[in-house]
Write an enzyme that holds these catalytic residues in place. Structure first.
Site, PDB file in Angstrom:
ATOM      1  N   GLY A   1       0.801  -1.230   0.000  1.00  0.00           N
ATOM      2  CA  GLY A   1       0.000   0.000   0.000  1.00  0.00           C
ATOM      3  C   GLY A   1       0.828   1.272   0.000  1.00  0.00           C
ATOM      4  O   GLY A   1       0.283   2.368   0.119  1.00  0.00           O
TER       5      GLY A   1
ATOM      6  N   ASP B   1      -8.610  -0.609 -15.719  1.00  0.00           N
ATOM      7  CA  ASP B   1      -8.648  -0.034 -14.361  1.00  0.00           C
ATOM      8  C   ASP B   1      -7.887   1.293 -14.317  1.00  0.00           C
ATOM      9  O   ASP B   1      -7.955   1.999 -13.308  1.00  0.00           O
ATOM     10  CB  ASP B   1      -8.076  -1.015 -13.332  1.00  0.00           C
ATOM     11  CG  ASP B   1      -6.701  -1.521 -13.703  1.00  0.00           C
ATOM     12  OD1 ASP B   1      -6.571  -2.106 -14.803  1.00  0.00           O
ATOM     13  OD2 ASP B   1      -5.752  -1.332 -12.931  1.00  0.00           O
TER      14      ASP B   1
END
Ligand code: AMP
Ligand code: MG
Length: 527
Positions: free
Chosen positions: A142, A277
């Site tokens: 992340g 995406d």
């Protein structure tokens, strides 16, 4: 921690309020059916410090420049401090990656904080990229490294000033927390500086947000997301009698995508990872990863090493991929319209918009007031041939073209010679001279004042683009503790069409050392 806003800004939460989400806050990697997002708190970082700040993006939020780089703004934009009203979340989406359905992806390292309304009443979504794991991080951390964050920050703002639709970047904050990355994917991971970019856009919704709902059989949710997106971001749309609003909307997305592809071709931009995406529903350039720019005019160029063998996302193929991606979106929207085949009508809208916009764009680049059908098509085709055969710098070529218009200007100008990466042999030089002579004659035949022609061209042909090697030099300087190159680049990219004291410094062609250097010619997806 003090802030200098007269009132601490309060976030609005249209998306989170409107849709059901996964409210557990858990970052355990998992599928999240039946929800539109997962709530998630940014993971705090030890010592956030603002490295770069975009005055122009900050003006969109009426944010004053921070006085203290480690102050209130740094804490907020690193995710350590929450603004009132914020309910941070990660979007659920899927996508087709490199031509194949990849299932659920989602914001694995981007966390939306909510929206801020500016004094004009416009709402901007704030998103922290690199703020820690979410439910969609799968096995990754992340986080984002400084090198990729700097590339995204600078390029977002460069594209904006070039006039290309894009998400914006407000700030780049270094975190003080190193991140482990295997930059070359060769089994040698190293610790790198971590950073968080704050991005702004009216919305970060992608084609993939719709695809995941259809793929999961969530037709009611699909309808809700489409209705919300249209009402919130396309309120002006009015379908002609008998046409479904969803089709009218899809045509508008097709138009915007076509125009975006033309803009990328105009400035020589290669996105590098045009997976569905990474396609904005608003027609913005989004997700700056292994992108690049044409130095040498080479329509087959892709900077992305992950795509080196297939070159699916090469420069010249971007318009075709734009259409392929729209076809995937059409499949996703099909359950919403009574006659799904009607959606294919929008592909014609895409083709027409692309053809018209492309021609208008080339007309401006060449300084022509009108397009004389086939004769100009041939002039353009021959230009493509000449440029391909001579290793010329695309940006320098177009910028030097105005100098070829002076009536006395027979032969190749000194500025044009600067565009050559290799001195051309006699044949190539003759071909180039012959093309330039035809071109000069064509422009002069229109009889327009040359100053006007030049002004038109200089608005379409950037003087300065953010070449990969320039960002690499900025990174190398940063590693030595020197921020000046970053700051100078940030300043130069605000006036990309002007030759001035700041842009001149960065306007040369790519130096030879950068030809094969990682970060300059090749970029991996590692970021
Ligand atoms: P990209 O190719 O950068 O568009 O990323 C594809 C997917 O991988 C997206 O769902 C990203 O959120 C996710 N992703 C990429 N890098 C990371 C990371 N370091 N941590 C978590 N998720 C990531
Ligand atoms: Mg992405």
């Amino acid at each position: 921690m003090k802030n200098r806003h007269s009132n601490t800004p309060t976030m609005e939460q249209r998306f989170v309020t409107h849709f059901p989400g996964d409210e557990s806050g858990s970052t355990l990697p998992r599928q999240t059916p039946e929800v539109f997002y997962s709530l998630v708190k940014p993971t705090p970082v030890p010592s956030p410090q603002i490295l770069l700040w975009s005055e122009d993006a900050a003006a969109l939020l009426d944010w004053p420049r921070p006085l203290d780089r480690k102050g209130w703004e740094a804490q907020v934009l690193a995710g350590n401090l929450e603004l009132p009203g914020s309910r941070p979340y990660a979007l659920r989406y899927g996508g087709h990656q490199f031509g194949h359905w990849a299932g659920q992806l989602g914001d694995g390292r981007a966390i939306a904080l909510g929206e801020l309304k500016n004094s004009q009443g416009a709402l901007w979504e704030l998103q922290l990229k690199g703020a820690g794991p979410t439910a969609y991080s799968r096995r990754a951390d992340g986080r984002a490294v400084l090198r990729s964050s700097l590339r995204e920050f600078l390029c977002s703002e460069a594209m904006f000033h070039l006039g290309v639709p894009t998400t914006r970047a407000l700030s780049l904050v270094t975190t003080g927390e190193p991140v482990l990355r295997d930059m070359f994917y060769d089994g040698h991971p190293e610790l790198e500086a971590g950073a968080i970019t704050t991005r702004l856009a009216p919305s970060f919704i992608r084609f993939g947000n719709f695809e995941i709902l259809t793929a999961s059989g969530e037709v009611e949710n699909l309808k809700r997301l489409a209705d919300y997106t249209i009402a919130t971001h396309f309120p002006e749309l009015l379908p002609p009698p008998g046409e479904s609003l969803y089709l009218t909307w899809f045509k508008e997305i097709s138009r915007r995508t076509a125009r975006l592809m033309v803009e990328w071709l105009r400035v020589g931009f290669v996105h590098g990872v045009m997976n569905t995406d990474n396609m904005s529903i608003l027609g913005l350039t989004i997700d700056y990863g292994p992108y690049g720019w044409l130095d040498v005019y080479d329509p087959g160029f892709t900077p992305n090493t992950t795509d080196a063998s297939q070159k699916r996302y090469r420069f010249s193929q971007q318009p075709g991929i734009g259409l392929w991606n729209l076809a995937r979106l059409a499949e996703a929207l099909a359950p919403l319209v009574p006659d799904p085949e009607a959606l294919e009508g929008a592909f014609e809208v895409y083709r027409e918009t692309f053809a018209d916009s492309y021609q208008a764009m080339m007309r401006h680049k060449l300084g022509l007031s009108s397009w004389k059908g086939e004769a100009d098509d041939i002039l353009l085709r021959d230009l493509d041939q000449v440029l391909r055969s001579t290793e010329m710098d695309m940006t320098l070529f177009y910028r030097a073209l105005t100098l070829e218009l002076s009536p006395s200007g027979a032969g190749i100008s000194a500025a044009m010679r600067e565009a050559f990466y290799f001195l051309p042999n006699e044949k190539l030089e003759a071909d180039m001279s012959a093309w330039l002579a035809r071109y000069r004659e064509r422009v002069l035949a229109e009889g327009r004042p040359i100053d006007k022609v030049k002004a038109m061209m200089n608005q379409a042909n950037p003087y300065f683009i953010l070449r990969n090697y320039l960002v690499q030099e900025a990174l190398d300087a940063l590693a030595r503790g020197d921020e000046t190159v970053c700051q100078e680049l940030l300043s130069a990219l605000r006036t990309p069409y002007e030759s001035n004291a700041v842009t001149q410094k960065f306007s040369g062609r790519r130096p030879e050392w950068a030809r094969q250097k990682p970060g300059c010619s090749d970029l991996s997806c590692s970021s």
